[in-house]
Design a protein around this motif. Structure first.
Motif, PDB file in Angstrom:
ATOM      1  N   TYR A  15       0.833  -1.207   0.000  1.00  0.00           N
ATOM      2  CA  TYR A  15       0.000   0.000   0.000  1.00  0.00           C
ATOM      3  C   TYR A  15       0.866   1.255   0.000  1.00  0.00           C
ATOM      4  O   TYR A  15       0.577   2.231  -0.711  1.00  0.00           O
ATOM      5  CB  TYR A  15      -0.922  -0.006   1.207  1.00  0.00           C
ATOM      6  CG  TYR A  15      -1.851   1.183   1.260  1.00  0.00           C
ATOM      7  CD1 TYR A  15      -3.000   1.213   0.477  1.00  0.00           C
ATOM      8  CD2 TYR A  15      -1.569   2.277   2.071  1.00  0.00           C
ATOM      9  CE1 TYR A  15      -3.863   2.308   0.506  1.00  0.00           C
ATOM     10  CE2 TYR A  15      -2.417   3.372   2.110  1.00  0.00           C
ATOM     11  CZ  TYR A  15      -3.559   3.383   1.326  1.00  0.00           C
ATOM     12  OH  TYR A  15      -4.389   4.479   1.365  1.00  0.00           O
ATOM     13  N   SER A  16       1.933   1.231   0.774  1.00  0.00           N
ATOM     14  CA  SER A  16       2.851   2.372   0.818  1.00  0.00           C
ATOM     15  C   SER A  16       3.483   2.619  -0.548  1.00  0.00           C
ATOM     16  O   SER A  16       3.580   3.755  -1.010  1.00  0.00           O
ATOM     17  CB  SER A  16       3.936   2.131   1.874  1.00  0.00           C
ATOM     18  OG  SER A  16       4.936   3.127   1.823  1.00  0.00           O
TER      19      SER A  16
ATOM     20  N   ALA B 141       2.285   1.835  -3.403  1.00  0.00           N
ATOM     21  CA  ALA B 141       1.271   2.236  -4.377  1.00  0.00           C
ATOM     22  C   ALA B 141       0.807   3.670  -4.176  1.00  0.00           C
ATOM     23  O   ALA B 141       0.443   4.346  -5.147  1.00  0.00           O
ATOM     24  CB  ALA B 141       0.078   1.288  -4.284  1.00  0.00           C
ATOM     25  N   ARG B 142       0.802   4.148  -2.951  1.00  0.00           N
ATOM     26  CA  ARG B 142       0.203   5.442  -2.652  1.00  0.00           C
ATOM     27  C   ARG B 142       1.204   6.594  -2.507  1.00  0.00           C
ATOM     28  O   ARG B 142       0.866   7.746  -2.765  1.00  0.00           O
ATOM     29  CB  ARG B 142      -0.620   5.350  -1.363  1.00  0.00           C
ATOM     30  CG  ARG B 142      -1.977   4.738  -1.571  1.00  0.00           C
ATOM     31  CD  ARG B 142      -2.885   5.722  -2.312  1.00  0.00           C
ATOM     32  NE  ARG B 142      -4.209   5.147  -2.555  1.00  0.00           N
ATOM     33  CZ  ARG B 142      -4.575   4.559  -3.674  1.00  0.00           C
ATOM     34  NH1 ARG B 142      -3.711   4.460  -4.682  1.00  0.00           N
ATOM     35  NH2 ARG B 142      -5.784   4.088  -3.833  1.00  0.00           N
ATOM     36  N   PHE B 143       2.417   6.307  -2.090  1.00  0.00           N
ATOM     37  CA  PHE B 143       3.365   7.370  -1.774  1.00  0.00           C
ATOM     38  C   PHE B 143       4.545   7.342  -2.725  1.00  0.00           C
ATOM     39  O   PHE B 143       5.043   6.281  -3.084  1.00  0.00           O
ATOM     40  CB  PHE B 143       3.845   7.251  -0.320  1.00  0.00           C
ATOM     41  CG  PHE B 143       2.725   7.197   0.677  1.00  0.00           C
ATOM     42  CD1 PHE B 143       1.941   8.300   0.921  1.00  0.00           C
ATOM     43  CD2 PHE B 143       2.441   6.010   1.349  1.00  0.00           C
ATOM     44  CE1 PHE B 143       0.893   8.247   1.842  1.00  0.00           C
ATOM     45  CE2 PHE B 143       1.407   5.940   2.267  1.00  0.00           C
ATOM     46  CZ  PHE B 143       0.622   7.067   2.511  1.00  0.00           C
TER      47      PHE B 143
ATOM     48  N   SER C 167       0.487  -4.330  -4.630  1.00  0.00           N
ATOM     49  CA  SER C 167       0.804  -2.944  -4.950  1.00  0.00           C
ATOM     50  C   SER C 167       0.124  -2.526  -6.250  1.00  0.00           C
ATOM     51  O   SER C 167      -0.428  -1.413  -6.365  1.00  0.00           O
ATOM     52  CB  SER C 167       2.322  -2.764  -5.060  1.00  0.00           C
ATOM     53  OG  SER C 167       2.645  -1.439  -5.410  1.00  0.00           O
TER      54      SER C 167
ATOM     55  N   PHE D 240      -3.586  -2.034  -5.489  1.00  0.00           N
ATOM     56  CA  PHE D 240      -3.861  -0.791  -4.768  1.00  0.00           C
ATOM     57  C   PHE D 240      -3.806   0.425  -5.706  1.00  0.00           C
ATOM     58  O   PHE D 240      -4.528   1.397  -5.494  1.00  0.00           O
ATOM     59  CB  PHE D 240      -2.856  -0.607  -3.625  1.00  0.00           C
ATOM     60  CG  PHE D 240      -3.131  -1.482  -2.435  1.00  0.00           C
ATOM     61  CD1 PHE D 240      -4.397  -1.559  -1.886  1.00  0.00           C
ATOM     62  CD2 PHE D 240      -2.113  -2.236  -1.858  1.00  0.00           C
ATOM     63  CE1 PHE D 240      -4.653  -2.368  -0.780  1.00  0.00           C
ATOM     64  CE2 PHE D 240      -2.353  -3.042  -0.762  1.00  0.00           C
ATOM     65  CZ  PHE D 240      -3.628  -3.107  -0.221  1.00  0.00           C
ATOM     66  N   ARG D 241      -2.976   0.349  -6.743  1.00  0.00           N
ATOM     67  CA  ARG D 241      -2.892   1.462  -7.683  1.00  0.00           C
ATOM     68  C   ARG D 241      -4.161   1.610  -8.513  1.00  0.00           C
ATOM     69  O   ARG D 241      -4.434   2.688  -9.047  1.00  0.00           O
ATOM     70  CB  ARG D 241      -1.678   1.291  -8.607  1.00  0.00           C
ATOM     71  CG  ARG D 241      -0.351   1.622  -7.944  1.00  0.00           C
ATOM     72  CD  ARG D 241       0.740   1.826  -8.990  1.00  0.00           C
ATOM     73  NE  ARG D 241       0.996   0.607  -9.747  1.00  0.00           N
ATOM     74  CZ  ARG D 241       1.918  -0.299  -9.431  1.00  0.00           C
ATOM     75  NH1 ARG D 241       2.671  -0.106  -8.344  1.00  0.00           N
ATOM     76  NH2 ARG D 241       2.098  -1.371 -10.163  1.00  0.00           N
TER      77      ARG D 241
ATOM     78  N   HIS E 146      -8.749   4.381  -7.033  1.00  0.00           N
ATOM     79  CA  HIS E 146      -8.530   5.816  -7.186  1.00  0.00           C
ATOM     80  C   HIS E 146      -8.543   6.506  -5.820  1.00  0.00           C
ATOM     81  O   HIS E 146      -9.415   6.211  -4.976  1.00  0.00           O
ATOM     82  CB  HIS E 146      -9.600   6.436  -8.083  1.00  0.00           C
ATOM     83  CG  HIS E 146      -9.578   5.915  -9.483  1.00  0.00           C
ATOM     84  ND1 HIS E 146      -8.563   6.213 -10.363  1.00  0.00           N
ATOM     85  CD2 HIS E 146     -10.425   5.092 -10.151  1.00  0.00           C
ATOM     86  CE1 HIS E 146      -8.793   5.616 -11.520  1.00  0.00           C
ATOM     87  NE2 HIS E 146      -9.915   4.925 -11.417  1.00  0.00           N
ATOM     88  N   PRO E 147      -7.633   7.415  -5.579  1.00  0.00           N
ATOM     89  CA  PRO E 147      -7.619   8.150  -4.295  1.00  0.00           C
ATOM     90  C   PRO E 147      -8.942   8.871  -4.025  1.00  0.00           C
ATOM     91  O   PRO E 147      -9.307   9.064  -2.860  1.00  0.00           O
ATOM     92  CB  PRO E 147      -6.464   9.135  -4.486  1.00  0.00           C
ATOM     93  CG  PRO E 147      -5.571   8.507  -5.507  1.00  0.00           C
ATOM     94  CD  PRO E 147      -6.500   7.783  -6.436  1.00  0.00           C
TER      95      PRO E 147
ATOM     96  N   GLU F 166     -11.227   6.865  -1.850  1.00  0.00           N
ATOM     97  CA  GLU F 166     -10.864   6.915  -0.434  1.00  0.00           C
ATOM     98  C   GLU F 166     -11.252   8.261   0.175  1.00  0.00           C
ATOM     99  O   GLU F 166     -11.729   8.327   1.319  1.00  0.00           O
ATOM    100  CB  GLU F 166      -9.367   6.668  -0.277  1.00  0.00           C
ATOM    101  CG  GLU F 166      -8.919   5.289  -0.740  1.00  0.00           C
ATOM    102  CD  GLU F 166      -7.416   5.101  -0.660  1.00  0.00           C
ATOM    103  OE1 GLU F 166      -6.990   3.963  -0.421  1.00  0.00           O
ATOM    104  OE2 GLU F 166      -6.675   6.089  -0.818  1.00  0.00           O
TER     105      GLU F 166
ATOM    106  N   THR G   8     -10.612   0.374   0.377  1.00  0.00           N
ATOM    107  CA  THR G   8      -9.402   0.060  -0.385  1.00  0.00           C
ATOM    108  C   THR G   8      -9.144  -1.439  -0.457  1.00  0.00           C
ATOM    109  O   THR G   8      -8.914  -1.980  -1.544  1.00  0.00           O
ATOM    110  CB  THR G   8      -8.185   0.766   0.246  1.00  0.00           C
ATOM    111  OG1 THR G   8      -8.490   2.148   0.451  1.00  0.00           O
ATOM    112  CG2 THR G   8      -6.973   0.633  -0.648  1.00  0.00           C
TER     113      THR G   8
END
Length: 280
Positions: free
Chosen positions: A99-100, A102-104, A164, A167-168, A171-172, A175, A193
């Motif tokens: 998750y990290s 994919a998101r950061f 990963s 998770f991509r 869409h943000p 969330e 998510t």
């Protein structure tokens, strides 16, 4: 130009092409499925004498023999215990990392993802020997914890890369919409998510469990013969017992894979697998 075409010559050419296609298909089926069919035949053969194609006597003699051996029954139980513990521990550690990733966006992210590939890019026996030196220092040789760590190292690439990628695909904005209606970060992750990323996580979990069930080199080296899983016992069966016993044990090793693949067939597909190996 078709009126100048000889019908007999045309049908002969088509028939000849179909004949060679059949030959190629037959060779393909024999090459890939012949050993599997032979294994199933031997598993139910009480008496089999090469070079005969079929058994002289059929029955369940070697199935009874396998289940009567305490060491072999123990290896079956230990294989499932190690595989379940490995899968659970890998999910707890790797899913947050996935998750990290994919998101950061942070420096060294691609190198960090590439590092998970290194354990599968080189001969594993060299890696296992290096790890064994550390395990001796920390008294992990011949222990369940040591074997589980080895299995987790083999599975980390799947458990990080595939989730990963899933998770991509979330869409943000989805969330953010959950947070706007009052859901906290933890609730958003588990209610929004995680369910949407579940196909990739399911495929990664399947690979991890099956990879643990078939891992032999690291288990043999780190387990020091004290913790024997089914693949480790397979070496002894091949050397010490008739081929029928090995065929029975091989089928027992394959059955969990077939069951899991059948249960998770809706998650397994080229998109879920190929998409997980893209580094962005």
């Amino acid at each position: 130009m078709f009126k100048y075409l000889n019908p007999k010559r045309f049908y002969f050419a088509v028939g000849k092409r179909k004949f060679w296609e059949f030959i190629v298909l037959a060779v393909f089926v024999l090459f890939f499925y012949g050993p599997l069919l032979n294994m199933f035949m031997m598993a139910f053969a009480n008496v089999y004498e090469p070079p005969h194609l079929l058994a002289s006597e059929w029955g369940l003699k070697w199935w009874n023999f396998i289940f009567e051996q305490e060491s072999l029954r123990s290896s079956i139980i230990q294989s499932f215990v190690v595989a379940v513990i490995t899968t659970i521990c890998s999910m707890i550690i790797c899913i947050p990392a996935a998750y990290s990733l994919a998101r950061f966006k942070y420096p060294g992210r691609r190198i960090f993802m590439l590092s998970f590939l290194l354990t599968n890019a080189f001969p594993k026996i060299g890696i296992f020997i290096s790890i064994g030196v550390l395990f001796y220092k920390y008294n992990l040789m011949g222990t369940l914890a040591g074997v589980v760590i080895i299995h987790m190292i083999n599975s980390m690439m799947f458990m990080v890369w595939l989730p990963s990628s899933s998770f991509r695909t979330v869409h943000p904005q989805q969330e953010e919409a959950a947070r706007d209606v009052g859901a906290g970060p933890v609730r958003t992750f588990f209610k929004v998510t995680l369910p949407m990323a579940m196909p990739g996580i399911a495929v990664a979990t399947l690979y991890t469990f099956l990879g643990s069930m078939e891992e032999a080199q690291g288990t043999l080296l780190v387990g020091l013969g004290q913790l024997k899983t089914m693949p480790v016992e397979m070496y002894g069966i091949i050397l010490d017992y008739p081929g029928q016993a090995g065929a029975v044990f091989a089928i027992l090793l394959i059955i969990p894979s077939l069951v899991l693949i059948f249960l998770m067939r809706k998650y397994i597909g080229p998109d879920a697998i190929a998409g997980g190996f893209k580094m962005k």
